[in-house]
Design a protein around this motif. Structure first.
Motif, PDB file in Angstrom:
ATOM      1  N   MET A  99     -62.686  67.402  34.825  1.00  0.00           N
ATOM      2  CA  MET A  99     -64.139  67.374  34.849  1.00  0.00           C
ATOM      3  C   MET A  99     -64.671  67.612  33.443  1.00  0.00           C
ATOM      4  SD  MET A  99     -66.591  69.246  37.506  1.00  0.00           S
ATOM      5  CE  MET A  99     -67.771  68.059  38.046  1.00  0.00           C
ATOM      6  N   SER A 100     -65.683  66.858  33.065  1.00  0.00           N
ATOM      7  CA  SER A 100     -66.244  66.916  31.726  1.00  0.00           C
ATOM      8  C   SER A 100     -67.118  68.154  31.548  1.00  0.00           C
ATOM      9  CB  SER A 100     -67.078  65.666  31.469  1.00  0.00           C
ATOM     10  OG  SER A 100     -67.733  65.769  30.241  1.00  0.00           O
ATOM     11  N   ASP A 101     -67.070  68.705  30.345  1.00  0.00           N
ATOM     12  CA  ASP A 101     -67.895  69.861  30.008  1.00  0.00           C
ATOM     13  C   ASP A 101     -69.204  69.429  29.360  1.00  0.00           C
ATOM     14  OD1 ASP A 101     -68.391  72.621  29.822  1.00  0.00           O
ATOM     15  OD2 ASP A 101     -67.591  72.692  27.792  1.00  0.00           O
ATOM     16  N   TRP A 102     -69.439  68.113  29.252  1.00  0.00           N
ATOM     17  CA  TRP A 102     -70.624  67.589  28.597  1.00  0.00           C
ATOM     18  C   TRP A 102     -71.845  67.754  29.487  1.00  0.00           C
ATOM     19  CZ3 TRP A 102     -74.557  64.146  29.328  1.00  0.00           C
ATOM     20  CH2 TRP A 102     -75.274  63.765  28.193  1.00  0.00           C
ATOM     21  N   SER A 103     -72.960  68.110  28.866  1.00  0.00           N
ATOM     22  CA  SER A 103     -74.243  68.140  29.572  1.00  0.00           C
ATOM     23  C   SER A 103     -75.327  67.779  28.550  1.00  0.00           C
ATOM     24  CB  SER A 103     -74.524  69.519  30.161  1.00  0.00           C
ATOM     25  OG  SER A 103     -74.849  70.441  29.141  1.00  0.00           O
ATOM     26  N   PRO A 104     -76.453  67.256  29.027  1.00  0.00           N
ATOM     27  CA  PRO A 104     -77.536  66.930  28.094  1.00  0.00           C
ATOM     28  C   PRO A 104     -77.972  68.132  27.267  1.00  0.00           C
ATOM     29  CG  PRO A 104     -77.993  65.964  30.234  1.00  0.00           C
ATOM     30  CD  PRO A 104     -76.790  66.860  30.404  1.00  0.00           C
ATOM     31  N   GLY A 105     -78.087  69.278  27.901  1.00  0.00           N
ATOM     32  CA  GLY A 105     -78.510  70.482  27.183  1.00  0.00           C
ATOM     33  C   GLY A 105     -77.549  70.858  26.070  1.00  0.00           C
ATOM     34  N   LYS A 106     -76.246  70.755  26.372  1.00  0.00           N
ATOM     35  CA  LYS A 106     -75.240  71.074  25.347  1.00  0.00           C
ATOM     36  C   LYS A 106     -75.272  70.053  24.214  1.00  0.00           C
ATOM     37  CE  LYS A 106     -71.998  73.617  28.221  1.00  0.00           C
ATOM     38  NZ  LYS A 106     -70.636  73.663  28.770  1.00  0.00           N
ATOM     39  N   ALA A 107     -75.462  68.794  24.552  1.00  0.00           N
ATOM     40  CA  ALA A 107     -75.521  67.747  23.527  1.00  0.00           C
ATOM     41  C   ALA A 107     -76.728  67.950  22.624  1.00  0.00           C
ATOM     42  CB  ALA A 107     -75.565  66.368  24.183  1.00  0.00           C
ATOM     43  N   ILE A 108     -77.865  68.299  23.212  1.00  0.00           N
ATOM     44  CA  ILE A 108     -79.082  68.546  22.433  1.00  0.00           C
ATOM     45  C   ILE A 108     -78.898  69.769  21.540  1.00  0.00           C
ATOM     46  CG2 ILE A 108     -81.495  69.289  22.632  1.00  0.00           C
ATOM     47  CD1 ILE A 108     -81.630  67.334  25.096  1.00  0.00           C
ATOM     48  N   ALA A 109     -78.328  70.830  22.084  1.00  0.00           N
ATOM     49  CA  ALA A 109     -78.092  72.041  21.285  1.00  0.00           C
ATOM     50  C   ALA A 109     -77.142  71.746  20.126  1.00  0.00           C
ATOM     51  CB  ALA A 109     -77.533  73.152  22.167  1.00  0.00           C
ATOM     52  N   MET A 110     -76.106  70.962  20.373  1.00  0.00           N
ATOM     53  CA  MET A 110     -75.158  70.612  19.329  1.00  0.00           C
ATOM     54  C   MET A 110     -75.834  69.788  18.236  1.00  0.00           C
ATOM     55  SD  MET A 110     -71.533  68.561  19.498  1.00  0.00           S
ATOM     56  CE  MET A 110     -72.322  67.036  20.001  1.00  0.00           C
ATOM     57  N   GLU A 111     -76.659  68.829  18.638  1.00  0.00           N
ATOM     58  CA  GLU A 111     -77.347  67.995  17.647  1.00  0.00           C
ATOM     59  C   GLU A 111     -78.309  68.835  16.816  1.00  0.00           C
ATOM     60  OE1 GLU A 111     -76.998  64.958  15.681  1.00  0.00           O
ATOM     61  OE2 GLU A 111     -76.311  64.548  17.717  1.00  0.00           O
ATOM     62  N   ARG A 112     -78.979  69.794  17.439  1.00  0.00           N
ATOM     63  CA  ARG A 112     -79.872  70.683  16.690  1.00  0.00           C
ATOM     64  C   ARG A 112     -79.083  71.506  15.674  1.00  0.00           C
ATOM     65  NH1 ARG A 112     -83.622  72.381  21.831  1.00  0.00           N
ATOM     66  NH2 ARG A 112     -85.001  70.574  21.703  1.00  0.00           N
ATOM     67  N   ARG A 113     -77.893  71.989  16.065  1.00  0.00           N
ATOM     68  CA  ARG A 113     -77.051  72.725  15.112  1.00  0.00           C
ATOM     69  C   ARG A 113     -76.640  71.830  13.953  1.00  0.00           C
ATOM     70  NH1 ARG A 113     -74.784  74.618  19.851  1.00  0.00           N
ATOM     71  NH2 ARG A 113     -73.006  73.222  19.623  1.00  0.00           N
ATOM     72  N   HIS A 114     -76.266  70.590  14.254  1.00  0.00           N
ATOM     73  CA  HIS A 114     -75.881  69.648  13.203  1.00  0.00           C
ATOM     74  C   HIS A 114     -77.027  69.434  12.221  1.00  0.00           C
ATOM     75  CE1 HIS A 114     -72.507  67.615  15.750  1.00  0.00           C
ATOM     76  NE2 HIS A 114     -72.189  68.815  15.343  1.00  0.00           N
ATOM     77  N   ILE A 115     -78.240  69.348  12.738  1.00  0.00           N
ATOM     78  CA  ILE A 115     -79.404  69.141  11.878  1.00  0.00           C
ATOM     79  C   ILE A 115     -79.633  70.357  10.980  1.00  0.00           C
ATOM     80  CG2 ILE A 115     -81.923  68.900  11.877  1.00  0.00           C
ATOM     81  CD1 ILE A 115     -81.490  67.086  14.406  1.00  0.00           C
ATOM     82  N   LEU A 116     -79.547  71.542  11.544  1.00  0.00           N
ATOM     83  CA  LEU A 116     -79.717  72.749  10.733  1.00  0.00           C
ATOM     84  C   LEU A 116     -78.659  72.828   9.638  1.00  0.00           C
ATOM     85  CD1 LEU A 116     -80.617  75.375  13.478  1.00  0.00           C
ATOM     86  CD2 LEU A 116     -82.103  74.500  11.675  1.00  0.00           C
ATOM     87  N   GLU A 117     -77.411  72.531   9.994  1.00  0.00           N
ATOM     88  CA  GLU A 117     -76.335  72.542   9.006  1.00  0.00           C
ATOM     89  C   GLU A 117     -76.567  71.459   7.949  1.00  0.00           C
ATOM     90  OE1 GLU A 117     -72.830  72.056  11.389  1.00  0.00           O
ATOM     91  OE2 GLU A 117     -73.047  74.043  12.290  1.00  0.00           O
ATOM     92  N   GLY A 118     -77.036  70.299   8.377  1.00  0.00           N
ATOM     93  CA  GLY A 118     -77.318  69.216   7.449  1.00  0.00           C
ATOM     94  C   GLY A 118     -78.427  69.566   6.480  1.00  0.00           C
ATOM     95  N   GLU A 119     -79.466  70.235   6.966  1.00  0.00           N
ATOM     96  CA  GLU A 119     -80.563  70.667   6.095  1.00  0.00           C
ATOM     97  C   GLU A 119     -80.036  71.627   5.038  1.00  0.00           C
ATOM     98  OE1 GLU A 119     -83.558  69.631   5.852  1.00  0.00           O
ATOM     99  OE2 GLU A 119     -84.079  68.696   7.735  1.00  0.00           O
ATOM    100  N   LYS A 120     -79.147  72.518   5.425  1.00  0.00           N
ATOM    101  CA  LYS A 120     -78.572  73.461   4.459  1.00  0.00           C
ATOM    102  C   LYS A 120     -77.727  72.728   3.422  1.00  0.00           C
ATOM    103  CE  LYS A 120     -78.431  77.264   7.752  1.00  0.00           C
ATOM    104  NZ  LYS A 120     -77.557  78.086   8.596  1.00  0.00           N
ATOM    105  N   ARG A 121     -76.952  71.759   3.856  1.00  0.00           N
ATOM    106  CA  ARG A 121     -76.131  70.984   2.917  1.00  0.00           C
ATOM    107  C   ARG A 121     -77.008  70.230   1.911  1.00  0.00           C
ATOM    108  NH1 ARG A 121     -73.308  69.452   7.757  1.00  0.00           N
ATOM    109  NH2 ARG A 121     -71.452  70.744   7.925  1.00  0.00           N
ATOM    110  N   VAL A 122     -78.069  69.629   2.409  1.00  0.00           N
ATOM    111  CA  VAL A 122     -78.978  68.887   1.532  1.00  0.00           C
ATOM    112  C   VAL A 122     -79.595  69.842   0.508  1.00  0.00           C
ATOM    113  CG1 VAL A 122     -81.198  67.667   1.447  1.00  0.00           C
ATOM    114  CG2 VAL A 122     -79.454  66.980   3.112  1.00  0.00           C
ATOM    115  N   ALA A 123     -80.030  70.999   0.942  1.00  0.00           N
ATOM    116  CA  ALA A 123     -80.639  71.971   0.017  1.00  0.00           C
ATOM    117  C   ALA A 123     -79.638  72.411  -1.049  1.00  0.00           C
ATOM    118  CB  ALA A 123     -81.160  73.182   0.789  1.00  0.00           C
ATOM    119  N   ARG A 124     -78.388  72.671  -0.649  1.00  0.00           N
ATOM    120  CA  ARG A 124     -77.373  73.062  -1.633  1.00  0.00           C
ATOM    121  C   ARG A 124     -77.107  71.933  -2.623  1.00  0.00           C
ATOM    122  NH1 ARG A 124     -74.795  75.447   2.997  1.00  0.00           N
ATOM    123  NH2 ARG A 124     -73.401  73.653   3.103  1.00  0.00           N
TER     124      ARG A 124
END
Length: 85
Positions: free
Chosen positions: A1-26
């Motif tokens: 059974m898959s552990d994927w859910s829309p909520g988890k996917a959205i949370a993961m994408e938000r984390r990726h964006i935050l990390e990406g913003e930090k990388r861009v700033a650095r």
């Protein structure tokens, strides 16, 4: 059974964006230092990498908007403000 859910996917994408913003700033800070120290060749290379990071970040933001639209999450239209960037 898959552990994927829309909520988890959205949370993961938000984390990726935050990390990406930090990388861009650095990377922007690095480019500024290279400019100050007149490392012209390195500035061009660093700017190329910065451009790719920004493009990747924009793709992540588009993915997040798509997920939010598709699964009925609260839309994140102004990501920079909402994510505190």
């Amino acid at each position: 059974m898959s552990d994927w859910s829309p909520g988890k996917a959205i949370a993961m994408e938000r984390r990726h964006i935050l990390e990406g913003e930090k990388r861009v700033a650095r990377r922007e800070a690095l480019v500024e230092k290279l400019i100050e120290n007149r490392h012209d060749q390195l500035v061009r290379t660093a700017n190329d990498a910065l451009r790719l990071l920004r493009e990747s970040l924009e793709h992540s933001k588009e993915s997040l908007r798509d997920l939010e639209d598709r699964y009925g999450e609260a839309p994140t239209r102004n990501l920079d403000t909402k994510l505190g960037c």
